[in-house]
Design a protein around this motif. Structure first.
Motif, mmCIF file in Angstrom:
data_model
loop_
_atom_site.group_PDB
_atom_site.id
_atom_site.type_symbol
_atom_site.label_atom_id
_atom_site.label_comp_id
_atom_site.label_asym_id
_atom_site.label_seq_id
_atom_site.Cartn_x
_atom_site.Cartn_y
_atom_site.Cartn_z
ATOM 1 N N ASN A 93 -1.335 37.466 -21.498
ATOM 2 C CA ASN A 93 -0.165 36.399 -21.997
ATOM 3 C C ASN A 93 -1.069 35.810 -23.223
ATOM 4 N N ALA A 107 1.439 33.319 -15.140
ATOM 5 C CA ALA A 107 0.967 33.692 -16.401
ATOM 6 C C ALA A 107 -0.619 34.197 -16.452
ATOM 7 N N GLU A 137 6.604 35.624 -24.035
ATOM 8 C CA GLU A 137 5.825 35.667 -23.110
ATOM 9 C C GLU A 137 4.626 35.019 -23.120
#
Length: 472
Positions: A286, A148, A328
């Motif tokens: 993110n 991420a 997410e």
């Protein structure tokens, strides 16, 4: 459906999936408190035999928390990827364990796990973790990879990031700035500089957000900051133009427990959209920072499932990851020993829970971290935390939390110190996030292998952070 298995001549019966899952769970005090734990090691072994023989399709046909009563269950079912599941749909829980271990031994295991993740429900992953040894949990998690990004990249192999947690009991900016300087000088903060505010005051939250953002810009630090206020407070500040990088929220595995946190799925999705619209990330978008913890649903009296039976705390914890992956996040961590010995009694239970949580989150596709921690009234100590930290380093944890001296003076619990982060990186050859490592090296604070170097505090360009509360 009644399921039975005999151990040493004694037959044990389990009434439904909820009961099988609970009885199969390794011993922990929270399940004993809820009245759902196995009464003996023999009963636990019998339940694990039954669980191992269950087809994975069972978890699509039976819910541990009824869908008509719970939006998390509905979310899990609605987001399940039948095509990804088809590759393993013929397996039992025991067969899934064998498959995961076999994949770990192959080249390209990370890609295989990533393709599998959307086809796994949280309950499937919780079930398989219950029949795995600690080494199994470490091996599979270590072979998986989840990335991420925001201003730094989280989850790369061979790296472990840190949340620098400079909490202060009165939210004093100068005290927070001093703790932040301490952590930066020891190479911490590449996951996030995250402050738990002593109050949920919008004014205080805004002050601390500006403090951290001024610090970031003044010293050109590739970092993200977060003040861990309630999601509604943060969204209001987004709308007011505050420098919000990440939106934080604690989440749990049932609708009732999330209601206790003052959130629901729609609210969280809207918060993500609002924060993402700011476009403040550089290497990714993110924007969520989420925290969970075994026992949160039980502590909120929101832990009952099908038939009104108590669901074990580890299964409910893993269901929280089903919500988290829809959001997410950049970061998600279990505060594994924070809730107290009523839920995880001692070091052995904390270590096992930390490995379970990390394995389950990572297998479901999350950049999973762990707050390696305990409360002072638990039967645990820093030696237990050393063991868990080392195992998580081997297992490829995305990040851990570090506080000055391992003692959080605001929250009143024991976590890791900045020195512990240096230890695990040196012992296992791990490095900080690449963008943060490059910044450290540019200041002469890290060598070519990413190891943090001792610096002369008097001549450090970071010295100004501690003066005037970090103001330029």
């Amino acid at each position: 459906m009644i399921r039975r298995h005999s151990v040493a001549g004694t037959s044990y019966a389990f009434d439904g999936l909820v009961e099988v899952m609970a009885r199969a769970t390794p011993l922990r005090s929270g399940d004993q408190l809820a009245g759902c734990a196995a009464g003996s090691d023999a009963e636990r072994a019998a339940a694990q035999w039954v669980l191992a023989d269950l087809p994975l399709t069972t978890f699509l046909d039976e819910q541990v928390v009824p869908a008509e009563d719970d939006e998390i269950t509905r979310l899990i079912l609605e987001t399940h990827d039948a095509e990804a599941f088809a590759a393993i749909g013929h397996l039992t829980v025991g067969g899934l364990r064998d498959h995961l271990l076999e994949v770990a031994a192959r080249p390209g295991s990370a890609a295989t796990y990533a393709a599998l993740a959307p086809g796994l429900t949280p309950e499937m992953v919780a079930a398989v973790s219950k029949i795995m040894r600690n080494q199994d949990l470490v091996l599979v998690a270590g072979a998986a990879e989840v990335r991420a990004g925001f201003r730094t990249t989280i989850g790369l192999p061979g790296r472990i990031a840190t949340r620098l947690q400079p909490n202060h009991p009165t939210d004093d900016p100068a005290g927070i700035a001093a703790a932040t300087l301490d952590g930066l000088l020891m190479g911490c903060g590449d996951a996030v500089i995250g402050i738990n505010p002593a109050t949920d005051s919008p004014r205080t939250t805004a002050t601390l957000l500006h403090l951290l953002d001024d610090m970031r810009q003044r010293h050109e630090i590739p970092m993200q900051s977060c003040v861990l206020s309630h999601v509604t407070t943060t969204v209001d500040l987004v709308e007011a133009g505050a420098p919000v990088d990440l939106v934080f929220q604690s989440v749990a595995g049932t609708q009732g427990a999330n209601r206790g946190f003052g959130v629901d799925v729609a609210m969280l999705r809207e918060a993500g959209e609002a924060t993402r619209s700011l476009g403040r990330g550089t290497v990714g978008d993110n924007v969520f920072y989420l925290e969970t913890g075994q026992g949160s649903a039980l502590s909120a009296d929101a832990h009952l499932g099908t038939g009104g039976k108590p669901v074990d705390q580890q299964t409910l914890e893993t269901r929280a990851y089903g919500l988290a992956r829809v959001l997410e996040p950049l970061l998600i961590n279990t505060v594994v020993g924070f809730i107290g010995p009523e839920y995880l009694y001692d070091g052995k239970q904390i270590i096992r829970a930390g490995l379970e949580d990390h394995f389950c989150g990572k297998l479901l596709g999350l950049p999973m971290g762990v707050d390696v921690c305990y409360t002072n009234h638990a039967e645990a100590d820093s030696d237990d935390m050393d063991v868990l930290l080392t195992l998580l380093g081997v297992a490829g944890a995305a990040f851990v939390i570090a506080v000055p001296g391992a003692d959080d003076v605001m929250l009143g619990y024991q976590s890791l110190s900045f020195h512990d982060a240096l230890y695990v990186r040196q012992a296992l050859g791990l490095r900080p996030a690449p963008e943060f490592e490059a910044w450290l090296a540019g200041l002469g604070m890290a060598d070519e292998d990413g190891r943090v170097l001792a610096v002369d505090l008097g001549s450090s360009p970071l010295l100004g952070i501690a003066s005037a509360g970090g103001a330029p």
